[in-house]
Design an enzyme around this catalytic site. Structure first.
Site, PDB file in Angstrom:
ATOM      1  N   ASP A  80       0.871  -1.181   0.000  1.00 19.06           N
ATOM      2  CA  ASP A  80       0.000   0.000   0.000  1.00 19.06           C
ATOM      3  C   ASP A  80       0.908   1.232   0.000  1.00 19.06           C
ATOM      4  OD1 ASP A  80       0.999   0.246   2.522  1.00 19.06           O
ATOM      5  OD2 ASP A  80      -0.898  -0.024   3.550  1.00 19.06           O
ATOM      6  N   PHE A 122      -3.233   5.110   4.108  1.00 22.85           N
ATOM      7  CA  PHE A 122      -4.275   4.685   5.042  1.00 22.85           C
ATOM      8  C   PHE A 122      -3.780   4.715   6.485  1.00 22.85           C
ATOM      9  CE2 PHE A 122      -6.803   1.566   7.388  1.00 22.85           C
ATOM     10  CZ  PHE A 122      -8.075   2.055   7.129  1.00 22.85           C
ATOM     11  N   GLN A 137     -11.328   7.303  -5.208  1.00 18.32           N
ATOM     12  CA  GLN A 137     -11.996   7.745  -3.975  1.00 18.32           C
ATOM     13  C   GLN A 137     -13.385   8.271  -4.361  1.00 18.32           C
ATOM     14  OE1 GLN A 137     -11.209   7.306  -0.827  1.00 18.32           O
ATOM     15  NE2 GLN A 137      -9.131   6.497  -1.042  1.00 18.32           N
ATOM     16  N   GLY A 187     -11.338   3.807   0.287  1.00 22.24           N
ATOM     17  CA  GLY A 187     -12.286   4.572   1.100  1.00 22.24           C
ATOM     18  C   GLY A 187     -13.561   3.841   1.440  1.00 22.24           C
ATOM     19  N   ASP A 210      -8.003  -7.559   0.228  1.00 25.57           N
ATOM     20  CA  ASP A 210      -7.089  -7.765   1.355  1.00 25.57           C
ATOM     21  C   ASP A 210      -7.824  -7.354   2.616  1.00 25.57           C
ATOM     22  OD1 ASP A 210      -6.751  -4.725   0.911  1.00 25.57           O
ATOM     23  OD2 ASP A 210      -5.718  -5.099   2.801  1.00 25.57           O
ATOM     24  N   CYS A 257     -12.637 -28.637   6.330  1.00 25.51           N
ATOM     25  CA  CYS A 257     -11.379 -27.927   6.064  1.00 25.51           C
ATOM     26  C   CYS A 257     -10.223 -28.909   6.000  1.00 25.51           C
ATOM     27  CB  CYS A 257     -11.133 -26.892   7.163  1.00 25.51           C
ATOM     28  SG  CYS A 257      -9.605 -25.975   6.948  1.00 25.51           S
ATOM     29  N   CYS A 296      -6.954 -27.925   6.134  1.00 28.03           N
ATOM     30  CA  CYS A 296      -5.723 -27.238   6.544  1.00 28.03           C
ATOM     31  C   CYS A 296      -4.927 -28.079   7.536  1.00 28.03           C
ATOM     32  CB  CYS A 296      -6.042 -25.857   7.124  1.00 28.03           C
ATOM     33  SG  CYS A 296      -6.476 -25.855   8.875  1.00 28.03           S
ATOM     34  N   HIS A 338      -5.387 -21.866  10.030  1.00 26.39           N
ATOM     35  CA  HIS A 338      -6.762 -22.247   9.670  1.00 26.39           C
ATOM     36  C   HIS A 338      -7.512 -21.080   8.998  1.00 26.39           C
ATOM     37  CE1 HIS A 338     -10.800 -23.706   9.583  1.00 26.39           C
ATOM     38  NE2 HIS A 338     -11.145 -22.548  10.125  1.00 26.39           N
TER      39      HIS A 338
HETATM   40 ZN   LIG Z   1      -8.758 -25.717   9.051  1.00 28.03          ZN
END
Ligand SMILES: [Zn+2]
Length: 372
Positions: free
Chosen positions: A95, A99, A191, A218, A268, A306, A308, A337
């Site tokens: 960035d 911000f 913006q 924004g 993000d 999941c 992971c 996770h």
């Molecule tokens: Zn997980």
């Protein structure tokens, strides 16, 4: 300046604006729609770069402001840039620092020339011009740089929004004119506050200057979800269809699903990593607060859907124990996770768009959340 877009469109939904594509940078190609984990201080908190690769992250974000005040961009440049410094060979977006500077509130003062602010670390006086924001990001060597923009708080009057948005436009031009490292891409930021006609004007200004991609800034600043969606919809039609669109700082899993529906390619947010450290875990059926007593003897993984590392190896009861005991490992396993949840969500979204069933994917997504 004529640029070739780094974005390639691969598929488009016939039901909405969702689109599937990829973005080429100096460190490879990442698939869109994408979620970018936030690595504020040259680290995505509590995980290693190997973890990020296992999770499937193709691009991460670095915060220029934080790296500028500590350890300083010159030091990072001596290490060959941010990729080498933090040992990450995937893509990095930085960035502009705007911000964070604006978040300092009373510590920041904006003028035509740039932003005067005091370091949050030692109170020292610093000044960042749009040209400096680019110089710092060129020293960091990120793959995607962002223009310095002015952040408009919510709510703000139309008059103030007009002024602030115009300044963002002039700063964008200044950023563009000093952008010399061509294998680093530069994105412009739209913006315009909560005013659709100002969003349109700001988008047109950015497109006239010409960038390698466009961000919607924004938003997620305290407005309603409806306003956020409205402003996204007011912006995207005024951006070129063959360039990536990045919705900055957004958001919840629901925000991602809705953003994609409206044509956003990149997201993000600190939410998955920050929530992990607070013990709030994302699952396909909604949020799970790991410290709750009901998980004390729970042998199930966080999310049985999941795959992971955390869910494959540990029970809710163990994760609860780690968290209430304030063990460091809790932050690590929870972060793995949550990031995996976000990155897999985007992968499922991409697959749904490829198969042109994004509408039913979206219905199923909400159906599972309500099933809890
Ligand atoms: Zn997980």
């Amino acid at each position: 300046m004529v640029t070739k877009s780094p974005y390639t469109l691969l598929a488009r939904s016939s039901e909405c604006k969702a689109r599937r594509g990829e973005v080429a940078t100096a460190h490879g190609v990442f698939q869109t729609p994408v979620f970018m984990p936030v690595g504020t201080q040259a680290t995505v908190k509590a995980v290693t770069v190997e973890n990020l690769k296992d999770i499937g992250a193709g691009i991460i974000l670095g915060n220029t402001y934080h790296l500028f005040v500590r350890p300083g961009h010159r030091l990072i440049k001596e290490f060959g840039g941010l990729h080498n410094f933090m040992n990450w060979d995937g893509s990095i977006l930085t960035d502009s620092g705007g911000f964070q500077i604006f978040s300092l509130k009373e510590l920041a003062k904006i003028s035509e020339d740039g932003a005067a602010f005091r370091s949050h670390l030692d109170g020292s006086r610093l000044f960042l011009r749009p040209e400096d924001a680019i110089e710092v990001q060129q020293a960091l060597g990120s793959d995607i740089m962002m223009c310095l923009d002015t952040c408009i708080p919510y709510p703000t009057t139309r008059e103030e929004t007009v002024k602030s948005t115009a300044l963002t436009g002039r700063w964008a031009q200044r950023c563009r004119s000093v952008h010399t490292v061509r294998d680093q891409l530069l994105f412009g930021i739209v913006q315009g506050g909560m005013y659709p006609e100002l969003r349109k004007e700001s988008a047109e200004t950015m497109v006239d200057i010409g960038f390698d991609g466009y961000a919607i800034g924004g938003l997620s600043v305290g407005e309603s979800k409806e306003q956020m969606h409205d402003m996204t919809e007011a912006t995207i039609p005024h951006l070129p269809d063959d360039y990536a669109v990045y919705l900055m700082g957004v958001g919840t899993p629901e925000d991602l699903v809705e953003g994609v529906w409206r044509g956003v390619d990149m997201f993000d947010c600190v939410m998955p990593t920050r929530n992990a450290r607070n013990g709030t875990l994302f699952t396909s059926t909604g949020k799970l607060v790991i410290k709750n007593a009901r998980y004390r003897e729970d042998k199930k993984p966080v999310d049985s859907n999941c795959s992971c590392y955390t869910c494959r190896n540990y029970s809710r009861a163990y994760l609860r124990h780690l968290f209430v005991s304030r063990e460091i490992l809790a932050y690590h396993l929870n972060t793995i996770h949550n990031l995996h949840y976000y990155v897999s969500l985007m992968s499922s979204i991409r697959e749904a768009i490829e198969n042109d069933r994004y509408s039913s994917f979206r219905n199923d997504f909400y159906g599972r959340l309500e099933s809890k």
